[in-house]
Design an enzyme around this catalytic site. Structure first.
Site, PDB file in Angstrom:
ATOM      1  N   LYS A 150       0.840  -1.197   0.000  1.00 20.10           N
ATOM      2  CA  LYS A 150       0.000   0.000   0.000  1.00 20.10           C
ATOM      3  C   LYS A 150       0.877   1.249   0.000  1.00 20.10           C
ATOM      4  O   LYS A 150       1.959   1.255   0.585  1.00 20.10           O
ATOM      5  CB  LYS A 150      -0.899   0.016   1.240  1.00 20.10           C
ATOM      6  CG  LYS A 150      -2.004  -1.030   1.227  1.00 20.10           C
ATOM      7  CD  LYS A 150      -2.852  -0.933   2.476  1.00 20.10           C
ATOM      8  CE  LYS A 150      -3.926  -2.006   2.465  1.00 20.10           C
ATOM      9  NZ  LYS A 150      -4.949  -1.773   1.446  1.00 20.10           N
ATOM     10  N   ARG A 152     -10.950 -10.776  -1.064  1.00 19.28           N
ATOM     11  CA  ARG A 152     -11.811 -11.637  -1.877  1.00 19.28           C
ATOM     12  C   ARG A 152     -11.273 -13.061  -1.956  1.00 19.28           C
ATOM     13  O   ARG A 152     -12.036 -14.009  -2.159  1.00 19.28           O
ATOM     14  CB  ARG A 152     -11.981 -11.027  -3.283  1.00 19.28           C
ATOM     15  CG  ARG A 152     -10.720 -10.934  -4.103  1.00 19.28           C
ATOM     16  CD  ARG A 152     -10.841  -9.939  -5.259  1.00 19.28           C
ATOM     17  NE  ARG A 152     -10.860  -8.563  -4.768  1.00 19.28           N
ATOM     18  CZ  ARG A 152     -11.016  -7.487  -5.553  1.00 19.28           C
ATOM     19  NH1 ARG A 152     -11.172  -7.649  -6.861  1.00 19.28           N
ATOM     20  NH2 ARG A 152     -11.015  -6.283  -5.045  1.00 19.28           N
TER      21      ARG A 152
END
Length: 505
Positions: free
Chosen positions: A283, A357
């Site tokens: 990130k 996910r």
């Protein structure tokens, strides 16, 4: 946890440190709300005038403190704004009362006992005020004040210790049931908030699983924990792939609450990334600091199952906590790697920061094997959903339009902002992979919907399913408001519990 009592005593005679009354916004200035009659009488019928002199308008969430006059046992009166005066034959809404009680409870931190004399015109008002006060009184102070070395009187101000809810009858079965529900729900929402706020060096997949195991024993919930060896043996490639870069191995936790008279089963699946660095797809600066909150979906599922058990709901509720820590290291999954999922499908990982996910996919497949009547997954899944709906609203996607609409209505009834979102079939093609059955990324535009379409691929045939993306409201970085604190909020728990109640009915 703040204590709650029901009382039919007068606001004038009850001994407390403060009395909370409601004030509404009238056309000609503030108006004292129902419940404040005894306090208004102590002010010679001029409570509204005094409040207006102090600058109060009755706007929603506005808090005004003033010293009590002779005739009141409590030394302080706190007036909290309720917004506009309701139209004729209407009453204050549950969410209005919930937020007002929360604002008042926050403003009374450090106080031992407060009497809440807000409008109680129906049983639903008892529950709303109790819930708002107990949620508003929350504070996460475990890491403040010097711990064991703190001297007496040092440390952060403690939350309001006791709430006496006036106008609620302790011998009224409906009022008592409403209060008991509010207590159970608020305690579990606040426990979930604690989990979200706990630093990632103290909360990892193993310690989270231990919390769930202990709560299961306390509440008659069967708990099964799959460690890294069991996950490898079972072929849970998604969960293992996300967790393999960390020294803290992943877990899949199953919590099963059953009722002997249940006719329906609800499965809940939660994303539990106890810390999300993004993995190899690290990130950018400024996006790591709050990533302890990436397990808020699992915390919500955990809290909902425990609440269902505490309330004895006539429904079977199974929770699946997909727990992993997403870290970059020499053993971490790389962009371009292909994972063999529990379902048997293969997934090309194009971005290791699209990890939620992957763990959810394995848990959804496993939950589907038990053929529940419906599955709802909850996750802080995509920044795209925050861009679409902001910081206070979660998105709802589903493979059944009626179920999606029902969830939206339930969320609104619970006081949680949500919005139905589509699953456009044309976005599915963007996840085609030349190497695997599908990729974990698709088109950038509509990223939140793409994530929903990915999850849909792992839901069992014929099973009703919905996905709640709580990336916006799960962690509040601004100033507290209503019953919403800074930090973990407990988003979606009240919706999940109300859904379980619908299934039970």
């Amino acid at each position: 946890m703040t204590a709650l009592t029901l009382s039919t005593s007068s606001a004038a005679t009850l001994r407390a440190d403060a009395i909370v009354v409601g004030v509404a916004k009238g056309t000609k200035g503030p108006v004292a709300a129902p419940g404040s009659e005894a306090v208004d009488q102590a002010f010679d019928g001029k409570l509204a005038t005094v409040l207006e002199t102090l600058g109060a308008s009755g706007a929603e969430g506005e808090v005004t403190k003033l010293p009590s006059p002779a005739g009141l046992k409590a030394p302080v009166v706190l007036a909290v704004g309720l917004g506009s005066v309701p139209d004729k034959d209407e009453t204050y809404g549950a969410e209005t009362l919930r937020r007002a009680a929360g604002s008042a409870a926050r403003a009374l931190s450090g106080v031992k006992k407060a009497a809440f004399a807000l409008p109680v015109e129906a049983t639903v008002d008892v529950e709303a005020i109790a819930e708002g006060a107990l949620l508003g009184a929350y504070a996460f102070t475990a890491y403040q004040g010097g711990g064991k070395k703190a001297k007496k009187g040092e440390g952060p101000k403690q939350p309001l210790a006791e709430v006496a809810l006036l106008g609620a009858k302790p011998r009224d079965k409906a009022h008592k049931a409403a209060a008991d529900r509010a207590i159970a729900l608020a305690e579990e929402v606040n426990r979930a908030r604690d989990l979200v706020n706990t630093p990632p060096n103290d909360l990892n997949p193993e310690s989270f699983a231990a919390v769930a195991t202990a709560a299961g024993k306390e509440n008659g919930i069967k708990v099964q924990v799959l460690d890294e060896k069991a996950l490898a043996k079972g072929g849970y490639g998604g969960i293992l792939g996300v967790g393999q870069g960390s020294e803290n191995p992943p877990r899949l936790v199953k919590l099963a609450y059953t009722h002997p008279d249940a006719v329906k089963t609800l499965a809940l699946v939660g994303k539990g990334i106890t810390y999300d660095s993004g993995g190899i797809s690290l990130k950018p600066a400024g996006h790591n600091e709050t990533m302890k909150c990436d397990m808020a979906g699992a915390a919500a599922v955990f809290a909902a199952v425990v609440t269902a058990a505490r309330l004895g709901l006539r429904v079977n509720v199974t929770g699946w906590l997909a727990l992993a820590e997403n870290m970059p290291s020499g053993s971490a999954t790389r962009p371009g790697d292909v994972l063999h999922m529990y379902s048997g499908k293969t997934v090309e990982v194009l971005n290791t920061d699209a990890e939620g996910r992957l763990v959810l996919a394995d848990a959804l497949t496993r939950a589907s094997e038990e053929a529940p009547d419906a599955i709802v997954d909850v996750a802080t899944l995509t920044g795209a959903m925050v861009l679409a709906l902001g910081n206070r609203t979660f998105g709802i996607m589903a493979n059944d339009d009626a179920f999606r609409t029902s969830l939206h209505e339930i969320a609104e009834e619970a006081g949680e902002a949500s919005w139905p979102m589509p699953l456009p079939s044309d976005l599915r093609k963007g996840m085609d992979s030349p190497t695997a059955d599908l990729a974990n990324m698709g088109e950038r535009m509509g990223g939140g919907l793409v994530a929903g379409l990915f999850l849909k691929e792992f839901v069992g045939e014929g099973i009703t399913w919905a996905h709640l993306d709580i990336a916006g409201p799960a962690f509040h970085e601004g100033a507290p408001y209503g019953y919403t604190p800074k930090g973990g909020t407990g988003s979606s728990i009240r919706t999940l519990v109300k859904l379980a109640e619908r299934f039970a009915a």
